[in-house]
Design an enzyme around this catalytic site. Structure first.
Site, short mmCIF file in Angstrom:
data_model
loop_
_atom_site.label_atom_id
_atom_site.label_comp_id
_atom_site.label_asym_id
_atom_site.label_seq_id
_atom_site.Cartn_x
_atom_site.Cartn_y
_atom_site.Cartn_z
N LYS A 28 -9.76 6.27 -32.46
CA LYS A 28 -9.79 5.05 -33.57
C LYS A 28 -10.42 4.90 -34.83
CE LYS A 28 -5.71 2.83 -32.36
NZ LYS A 28 -3.99 3.39 -32.70
N ARG A 98 -6.27 -4.03 -31.95
CA ARG A 98 -6.01 -2.77 -31.36
C ARG A 98 -7.38 -2.15 -30.59
NH1 ARG A 98 -2.96 -0.66 -35.49
NH2 ARG A 98 -0.21 -0.25 -35.20
N GLY A 107 -1.36 4.56 -24.23
CA GLY A 107 -0.60 3.28 -23.82
C GLY A 107 -0.87 2.81 -22.85
N MET A 109 -3.88 0.04 -22.45
CA MET A 109 -4.41 -1.18 -23.02
C MET A 109 -4.01 -1.87 -24.02
SD MET A 109 -8.47 -0.25 -22.88
CE MET A 109 -8.64 0.76 -24.24
N ARG A 354 -4.01 12.89 -37.18
CA ARG A 354 -4.37 14.00 -36.57
C ARG A 354 -4.37 15.41 -36.35
NH1 ARG A 354 -0.34 9.83 -32.35
NH2 ARG A 354 2.00 10.26 -33.86
N HIS A 470 3.35 35.28 -2.04
CA HIS A 470 3.58 36.66 -2.53
C HIS A 470 4.52 36.54 -3.47
CE1 HIS A 470 6.09 40.93 -2.49
NE2 HIS A 470 4.84 40.91 -1.59
N GLU A 759 -14.82 38.07 -0.18
CA GLU A 759 -13.35 37.45 -0.10
C GLU A 759 -13.54 36.25 0.95
OE1 GLU A 759 -9.83 39.73 0.02
OE2 GLU A 759 -11.29 41.50 0.58
N SER A 778 -16.59 42.39 -6.43
CA SER A 778 -15.32 41.71 -6.82
C SER A 778 -15.00 40.18 -6.51
CB SER A 778 -13.71 43.13 -7.11
OG SER A 778 -12.32 42.22 -7.66
N CYS A 845 -11.08 38.65 -8.80
CA CYS A 845 -9.47 40.06 -8.89
C CYS A 845 -8.77 38.90 -8.35
CB CYS A 845 -9.98 41.41 -8.36
SG CYS A 845 -9.98 41.26 -6.74
N TYR A 865 -16.59 40.59 -15.44
CA TYR A 865 -15.26 40.53 -15.92
C TYR A 865 -14.18 39.58 -15.62
CZ TYR A 865 -14.31 43.83 -12.20
OH TYR A 865 -14.79 44.20 -10.47
#
Lengths: 889, 889
Positions: A28, A98, A107, A109, A354, A470, A759, A778, A845, A865
Site C-alpha cells: 500500500k 493503515r 483483513g 491486520m 489496482r 477414473h 511411473e 514419459s 503425461c 514436453y
C-alpha cells in the site's frame, strides 16, 4: 553519521518512495508513493517502514525516539500541505492509520480511521465542516474503532449500546439519531472502555497516534495474520509498514462524493471508461449497497441507473480530471485499473488504484487490445490472462445471477456446469440419451465399463475417488463436468435413488453439477455456454511463439484427437490402448484372451482383436499426420476387462463354451488385493508376451498403411510400469523382433521409437540404466505420486479432505505435482537419464501435465514436453509460455 | 626384457603359485600349487594362466608361440619328475586337462583325461601297467572324451556303439568285454569321428594337447558357462586357467586305490578322522556307488562296511601318511577338509582338498571345537557356520532318507517342515486341534482373522501371496512352516477340498509341507526335530561380542517375546498393536469403534479396548525389563477388522443395535480399491485422533504401572506411514498432550521416545525434515519395497515366478533388500536424517531385518539395529557379526 531513515513521505509535491519499494514500504505504501509521484491528487501522508516494525519487535515493543522524531517532522509537513493542524481545536487534521505488508493480507491486520478526534477537536471538525452530525458520528465511530483495534475490546459491546439507543428512540437507521444521541453514545462508549479495561480513553491525539501505530505493528503477530502467513508460506520476518495519511471525506455535502471506476469494461473488456459514484457518501456507503450509485458517464449507464445524472454532467471539471488520471494510470501501470476516488467539496482525490478484476473473456480481449494499442508487449500480455481464466473460457459455467440450491460439495474434478435427470447406470444414461433426454450419471465410482454411459451423459457425479480417479480423468478428457468424491452422498443404485443433505432424489429428478468448484445443486441452474473468440486465437498464438515446452495431449480416439488438435495440441503424449478394448464389439475377444489357458488360445483371441486395434491406430495416424503419437502398450490389470454382471458372465460362458461356474472361478482367481500394485503394465508382457506382440503388430501395420497412403507417421511405443532396465530390455527385443518380422512380411519399413513411462519410484531411481534402453521417458506422475506417497488416488477421497482441512497437506498432490517428494524423483531421473543419454526425449503425461504450477516445474527441470487432456491443452500452452517468460525474468 | 609368464608349475619340489593367486591360476590351479608347496604328494603338473585364455581370445583363438614354448619347458620338467615321457611308446606320460576359473563353475566347462594315448603309447601303458584291459579301456575312454569335448561330437554316438557291442557279446558290464572288443571299439570310434566330422582322430599327443587346451579355453564361452555367469553376476572377462597335470591311476591292482576322507565327522562334527576308500578303483567308481567302499579306519565303520578291512589295516604306511597330511591340511586351511586321494602301486597322491560340507549342527560343533583347540580364532569361527545353517538348526526338517511324493511347489515362506490333516478354515483348524489332531491350514491367503487358526495348525499353505504376504510374515513370526503362493493349487473352501497336480485332497487328508524350499508333499513325511546345543549357545555368544548391530525382534505377544528373548533378542523393534485387536474378547469393541458415527461414540468404544491394550503392554514391559520396546501405533486399514461372515455381521448388528442392512452398507463403504495405499497408518490418526490417543494412554499407563513395580520400561512410540513431517509433527503434539495429561493424573512420569517408520518413498526423500520431529527412524522395508517397485506383496505371487524364471529379477525383492532401488532410498534417508539429527537412532523392522544379505547392507550403511521375527534372531546375530568382521577385513 547519517541517521537511519524510518519514514517515507508522499504527497503531490514531495514523495520519497516508489512502487519498487514494497519490501520497505509495504504494498500500500509503495503504491501511495507511486501515485503521488505521478502527480495524482493523493491525500498527503507518510509511511513508517517495515524495518520500523521489526525494530519495534526487537526492542520489546518500544519505538525509538528517532522514529518518533521522524514521524513528528513528516506530520508537520502534512499539516503545512493541508493547512490543517493535528489536535487543533479549530481546523483539526485527522489521519487514517493503515497496516501494509509487502504482500496483500486482506483483513488480516488493523486499521484506525479519523484519528485525532477528541472532545475538543470534534468541535473543530464541526466548525470546519459545518456538519455537526457528521463530526460527532465520526468521533463516535473513532472511539469504537480505537477501543476495538487498539484497546482490544469487542465491538459488540458498542454495537449493542447503539442498538439499545436506537430501540429507545424507535429508529432503524443510525442517521436518524440526533446529534445529542451521538454525544451520549460517546460518553457511554468511554464508560464501557473504563469498566472493561480500567483505562481512560486517551484524548491526547499524540497518545492516540502512538498507541495506534503500536497496535498496527502488533497486529502483524496476531493469530489470524500468523496463520495466514503459515498457510501462504510467507515469512514472519517481513514485518509490516504503517501508512499515516490525512483523511478526506466524501460525505461533506452534495459537492462531495465517492466512487469506483474501471479503465475498461471489466465484464466485456471493451475499451470504455466505466464507473459508478455516490454523492455525499463515504466508501463504505458504496459497499453497503443501500443507495443505488449513479453512472460516471453515459457509457456506464445500465437499466437501474439510466435515468440518473452522470458525474460528467454534475461535475464536468472533476470528471475531466478523472479522465486524465485514468489514462495516466492505465498506461503507467500497463493494465486495466480499478480506481477508488473521493471528492471532498469539489476537490478530487485518488485513494487507490489496482489491477481490475475481470471476466475470463474480457481478460483476453484487454490483453490483445492493449498489445494492439501499443500499451504493452506480447510478453506482458501473456501474464494478463490467468490459466484459470483460459480454463473458464472452454467450459460452460453457471449463470452468476441465479439463485443456487447447493445440496452437496465434492472435488472439482472436471470443470464446467451441466444439468440433467439423474441416472444410476451407463445403460440408463444411454437409453435416456436415445430418448433425447439429458442426464447426470451418478456412480459410486466409474470404471472403464462406464465410458459409454459417460459419453451419453452431460456430467458425472461420484461418491468416491479423488482428483485423478477414473471418473475425473476421463471426464476431463471428454471436457465434461464432473464432481467426484462427494462423500456424504448415499447412493442406492439398486433402487435408483440417492440421499444427499437429507433429501432423496430418484432417477429422473433434476440435478445440476458445477465441476470447477465441485458443487451439486438441486434442480436445473441456467448455464452460460463457452465462447471462443478471435482474440482468444490471437492470444494463444502469441503464447505458442513464446513457450519452450511442447504441448501434447492425452487422447485415444479420433474425436478426442480432433478436439485436441483444434485446441492446439502438437502431438499425442499418451494414447492409452486399453480404452479401445471396451468397445462392445471387442470386449468378448478381449475376455476370450484373458480366459485363454495357453499361449495358443491366447494368440487366437488376440488375432480377433488385432484388426480393431490396427483400425484405431490408422485413424489416429491420419489425423495426426507427422505429429508425434506416443502409444502406451496395455497397462491395466486384466481383471478390469472381466464381466461383472451376471448377464455378461453368461454371455461369456456361452461364447467360450465354458461353464458359468468356471468363469466365476477364474475371475475370482484374477482378483487382486491391490490391483494398482499388481499384475499390470509390462508385467503382463513378461507373463504373456503375446499381448504386446499383437499391439505392436497393430501399431506397425497401421503405420505402414499410413505411410503407403502418403502420411508420415511419427510413432513412439511406450512400455508402462517398468521398474528395472531388464524388463524394458527384454520387451524391447521382443518388439524389435516382431517389427522385423512385419517389415519382412510387408516389404516396407517405418521408423519408430521405443521408450518407457517413469511411473514408479524405482524407475526414477534407476533412470540411468533404464535410459540406456529408452529413446524417451514419459513421466507418469499420477502413478508416481501414488507410489511415492503410498496413496491410492481411488481411495484418497476419504481422508485427503481431512489432510487439506487441517493443513497437513497444502495441496492435493494429484492436482499439483509435489515438487519436494515426487519432484525429487522426477529431477533425479531427468539428471540420470541425460547422463546416460543426453539426447533422450523427456515429457510428462500424468494429469499434472495440465496443471500450471506443475507445468512450470516441468519447464524448470528441462522437460521437452507436457501432455494433458484435450480441454487443458490451451491452459498448458499458456502456462508453458508464462513459465518460459518467468525464466527469462 | 623379461618375458611374460604364462605358465606356473607345481610339484613337491618346485611350485610357483599359491592359493592367493586365484585370479591368475583359477581356484583349482591355486589350490594345486598350495598343496604342492605344502609338500604334499600332488601329481606334478602346471597351470596355464587365465591371462593366457584372454590372450587366446584376443588373438582370434590362436596361442602365441611363447605360450607353447613355456608349456613345452614345463612339460619337460614333469617328464623329469615322473620319469615318464609324453608320447613315449614305452613309458608314456599321460595328462589330465582341466579348466579352472577364479570361482567354481561346477560342470560348466570341460575336462579331458588320459591325454597322450594313441595306438603306440597305449602299448607303452600296457607294458607299464601290465594291465592290457586297463590300458585299452583308458584309450577307449580317451577317444570318446576327446571326440566329445574337443571335437564336439555327441557322446551318445559312442555310447550306443558300446551298448551294441555289449549286446552282441551278451554282457551287461563294460568290464566283461574282452581286450579285443575294446580295440575294435576304438576302431569303430575313430570311424564315427571320421564320418561325422570329416576329420581323423589326432594320434599325435602334441596335437591332442594343443587342441584340448584350445577347447578348454573355448568352453569359457559356451552357452552354459555364459548363462551361469550372467546368473551369478560373474564377469565374462575373467577368463579361465587350464591345469595340465600328470595322471595317476588307482586302478592298477590291489596295491592301488582311491578314496575320500574328512578331517572330522561331517554329520556330527566330532573330532575324528573319517573316510572311505576302494581298492583298485578310480574316482568315478567311488561316485558310481556300485561297489561298497571300505572304511579307512575303525572310526569310519558303519553298519554296511563294519566287516571290511580298513585302509589302516591294509596299508598301514599309506594310512600313516594320510594321517600326517590330513592334520597338516586342516591346520593349514584352518577348516575341516574333504580330501581326495589316490594310491598308485602303494604310492599316495593327494588330488584335491577343500572345505568339507557338513550339517548345520556339525558346523557349529566344528567351529567351536576348532577355537577351543586353538586352530582358529573366534573371528574365523564366525565364518565357519552359515546363516542358513543357523536357520536349519531352529526348525524341524524333513528326514533326508525318506522318499517324498512332491505334488506342488510354492514360495519358501517360512522354514521348517510339518505334516497334518488339511483344513480349510481357521474354525476347523481350531476344532481339529481341540480334538488333538494336527492340521495344515489351507487358505487362498490368510488375513488377520486367521491368526487363531494359524496358531492351532502345524503349518500353513496358501495359493496366493508372496514372501512377505500376511501368511508368510505371521508364520515366520510363529516359527511355523509356511508354503505361500502355491499358485497351481485350486482351493474350493466351500466344499473343503483342493486340487493339486490333478489330484483332489479333501479335509482330513494328510499333506506335508516344507517351508525352506517351498515343497508340498502327499501324506506324512517323517521329520527330524530342531536341536539347540551348548555349542550353539557358545557360538552365538561369540557372534554377539563381535557384532556392531543391535538385534531386535518383531513381537507383539508374551509368547513371542519370551521366545525371542530366549533366542537372544536385545529389544523389540516392532510391536504391532493390531494383532491384539483380533482377540474374540476385543473384536466387538473394535468394530463398535469403527462403526461409531462420531467422536463421542468412538471414544466410548475405545474406552472398552483401553484396558486390554494396557494389559498387553504391561506384560511385554515386564518381560522386556529395561530393553527397548518399539510400539507401532495402529497401522492397517480399519476394514481389516470388519466382520466378513454373515454370522459375525449378525452378532455385530445385535451388539450395536443397528440393522444388518446398515452394517453391510457401512462395511461396503469402507472397502478400498488399494487398501495398501489407503486409509491406514497415521492417516487414521489424522481423521480419528482418538484412536492413537487411546493407544498412547494404554502404553503410558502400562509403562507407569511397570515403573511402579520396579521395572524400567524403555518405550519407543512409532507413528506409521508418515509421508510428510507435518503428519508426524501433528501426531507428536497430540501424543505429548495426552502423556502430559496422564502424568498429571497419575502423579508419575516416565520417559519415552517418539519416532516414525520410514516406509514410503516420500518419507525417505524427505527424511531430513522428518528427522527434526523424530527420535528414531525404523525402516519398514516391506512397504517401502512395495511402493518403490509398485509391487503388492500379496499379489506378486502370480507373476514374480515369471520374473525370476526369466531372470528379469535376480531375487525376490521382498526376500533380500533391493540395494540399488530401495537401498538408494534407505541410504538417502540415513544420510539426510543424520544431517538433521546426528544422534537419531536408526533401524530396520521389515522382513529384510532377518535376511543376511540385507543385514550386511544395514551394517554397511550404518544402521543401529535390525529387527526380525523371533526365529530369525540367531540368524541376524550371526549375520551382524559376519558383516562387522567383513568390514574389518
Amino acid at each position: 553519521m547519517s541517521e537511519l531513515k524510518w519514514v517515507y513521505e508522499f504527497s503531490a509535491s514531495f514523495t520519497e518512495g516508489h512502487r519498487g519499494m514494497k519490501d520497505l514500504l509495504g504494498g500500500k505504501g509503495a503504491n501511495l508513493a507511486e501515485m503521488s509521484a505521478l502527480g495524482l491528487p493523493v491525500p498527503p501522508g507518510f509511511t513508517l517502514t517495515t524495518e520500523a516494525s521489526l525494530d519495534f519487535f526487537n526492542n520489546q515493543g518500544k519505538m525509538r525516539p528517532e522514529v518518533k522524531d521522524q514521524i513528528l517532522k513528516s506530520l508537520q509537513k502534512v499539516e503545512k500541505l493541508t493547512g490543517k493542524k493535528f489536535g487543533d481545536t479549530d481546523n483539526p487534521l485527522l489521519f487514517s492509520i493503515r497496516s501494509g505488508a509487502k504482500v496483500s493480507m486482506p483483513g488480516m491486520m488493523d486499521t484506525v480511521l479519523n484519528l485525532g478526534l477528541n472532545d475538543e477537536t470534534v468541535l473543530g471538525l464541526e466548525k470546519q465542516t459545518g456538519n455537526s452530525w457528521f463530526a460527532w458520528d465520526s468521533y463516535r465511530r473513532f472511539v469504537q474503532m480505537f477501543a476495538n483495534v487498539v484497546m482490544g475490546l469487542n465491538s459488540s459491546l458498542f454495537e449493542s449500546t447503539l442498538e439499545d439507543l436506537k430501540e429507545a428512540r424507535n429508529v432503524e437507521e443510525d442517521s436518524l439519531l440526533e446529534v445529542d444521541d451521538l454525544k451520549r453514545l460517546i460518553e457511554f462508549y468511554k464508560q464501557i472502555i473504563l469498566e472493561n479495561k480500567g483505562q481512560i480513553f486517551p484524548s491526547d491525539p499524540w497518545e492516540q497516534l502512538w498507541q495506534s501505530i503500536a497496535s498496527v505493528f502488533q497486529s502483524w503477530n496476531n493469530d489470524r495474520a500468523f496463520k495466514y502467513r503459515e498457510l501462504n508460506n510467507f515469512s514472519h520476518n517481513w514485518g509490516t509498514a504503517v501508512n499515516i495519511q490525512s483523511m478526506v471525506f466524501g460525505n461533506r455535502g452534495n459537492d462531495s462524493g465517492t466512487g469506483v471506476c474501471f479503465t475498461r469494461d471489466p465484464s466485456t473488456g471493451e475499451r470504455k471508461f466505466f464507473g459508478e459514484f455516490l454523492l455525499n457518501a463515504q466508501g463504505e456507503d458504496v459497499v453497503a449497497g443501500i443507495r443505488v450509485p449513479g453512472p460516471i458517464n453515459d457509457e456506464s449507464k445500465n437499466e437501474r441507473n439510466k435515468s440518473f445524472k452522470t458525474l460528467k454532467e454534475l461535475m464536468p471539471e472533476v470528471y475531466g480530471q478523472l479522465e486524465v488520471f485514468y489514462k495516466k494510470l492505465e498506461s503507467h501501470y500497463r493494465d486495466m485499473q480499478d480506481i477508488e476516488f473521493t471528492i471532498e467539496r469539489g476537490q478530487l482525490f485518488i485513494l487507490q488504484t489496482r489491477s481490475g478484476k475481470r471476466t475470463a473473456s474480457s481478460a483476453v480481449k484487454i490483453a490483445v487490445d492493449m498489445v494492439q494499442e501499443g500499451i504493452i508487449s506480447k510478453e506482458e500480455a501473456i501474464f494478463k490472462v490467468s490459466t484459470d481464466q483460459i480454463g473458464q473460457l472452454l467450459h460452460p459455467r453457471l449463470d452468476p445471477n441465479t439463485v443456487k440450491d447447493i445440496i452437496g460439495r465434492g472435488l472439482p474434478a472436471s470443470p464446467g456446469a451441466a444439468s440433467g435427470e439423474i441416472v444410476f447406470s451407463s445403460e440408463d444414461a444411454i437409453s435416456f440419451k436415445e430418448r433425447g433426454r439429458s442426464t447426470i450419471l451418478i456412480r459410486q465410482e466409474t470404471s472403464p465399463e462406464d465410458i459409454s454411459g459417460m459419453i451419453a451423459s452431460e456430467g458425472i457425479l461420484t461418491a468416491r475417488g479423488g482428483m485423478t480417479s477414473h471418473a475425473a480423468v476421463v471426464a476431463r478428457g471428454m471436457g465434461k463436468p464432473c464432481v467426484a468424491g462427494c462423500s456424504n452422498i448415499i447412493i442406492d443404485s439398486a433402487n435408483k435413488k440417492l440421499i444427499l443433505s437429507g433429501k432423496t432424489y430418484k432417477e429422473g429428478d433434476f440435478l445440476t453439477i458445477e465441476g470447477s468448484e465441485g458443487l451439486v445443486m438441486a434442480g436445473t441452474v441456467p448455464t452460460i455456454s463457452a465462447e471462443v473468440t478471435e482474440d482468444f486465437a490471437v492470444f494463444m498464438k502469441w503464447a505458442d511463439t513464446l513457450k519452450k515446452l511442447e504441448v501434447r495431449t492425452n487422447a485415444d480416439n479420433p474425436q478426442d484427437v480432433q478436439m485436441a488438435l483444434k485446441l492446439g495440441a502438437e502431438g499425442i503424449g499418451l494414447c492409452r490402448t486399453e480404452h479401445m478394448f471396451f468397445d462392445p464389439e471387442r470386449i468378448l475377444a478381449v475376455r476370450e484372451m484373458i480366459f485363454a489357458e495357453n499361449s495358443e488360445k491366447r494368440n487366437l483371441a488376440l488375432k480377433k482383436i488385432l484388426p480393431f486395434q490396427r483400425e484405431d491406430f490408422s485413424k489416429i495416424f491420419k489425423l495426426m499426420e507427422s505429429r508425434p503419437v506416443n502409444i502406451r502398450l496395455l497397462d491395466p490389470p486384466l481383471h478390469e476387462f472381466l464381466p461383472h454382471s451376471e448377464n455378461e458372465q453368461k454371455d461369456l460362458s456361452i461364447h467360450l463354451g465354458v461353464a458359468l461356474e468356471k468363469i466365476r472361478d477364474i475371475q475370482k482367481n484374477l482378483e487382486e488385493f491391490n490391483p494398482m500394485l499388481g499384475h499390470r503394465g509390462c508385467r503382463l508382457a513378461i507373463s504373456f508376451p503375446e499381448i504386446y506382440k499383437m499391439q505392436v503388430r497393430a501399431i506397425i501395420e497401421a503405420g505402414i498403411e499410413s505411410k503407403l497412403l502418403g502420411f508420415s507417421p511419427n510413432i513412439e511405443i511406450m512400455v508402462p510400469l517398468v521398474s528395472d532396465y531388464k524388463e524394458l530390455k527384454k520387451i524391447k527385443s521382443e518388439i524389435l523382433k516382431e517389427t522385423e518380422d512385419i517389415f519382412e512380411e510387408k516389404g516396407e519399413k517405418i521408423s519408430f521409437q521405443i521408450g518407457t513411462m517413469i511411473e514408479l519410484p524405482r524407475a526414477a531411481i534407476m533412470a540411468r540404466e533404464i535410459a540406456e534402453e529408452a529413446s524417451f521417458f514419459s513421466f507418469g506422475t499420477n502413478d508416481l505420486t501414488q507410489t511415492t506417497y503410498g496413496l491410492s488416488r481411488d481411495d484418497s477421497g476419504r481422508f485427503l479432505p481431512d489432510y487439506l482441512g487441517q493443513n497437513v497437506f497444502k495441496e492435493d498432490p494429484f492436482v499439483s505435482l509435489d515438487k519436494e517428494g515426487v519432484g525429487f524423483l522426477v529431477s533425479h531421473a531427468v539428471k540420470e537419464g541425460r547422463i546416460a543419454k543426453p539426447e533422450i526425449h523427456l515429457g510428462i503425461c500424468g494429469e499434472h501435465g495440465g496443471d500450471p504450477k506443475s507445468i512450470q516445474f516441468c519447464h524448470n527441470i528441462g522437460l521437452d514436453y507436457v501432455s494433458c487432456s484435450p480441454f487443458r491443452v490451451p491452459i498448458a500452452r499458456l502456462a508453458a509460455a508464462q513459465s518460459s517468460l518467468q525464466e527469462k525474468k
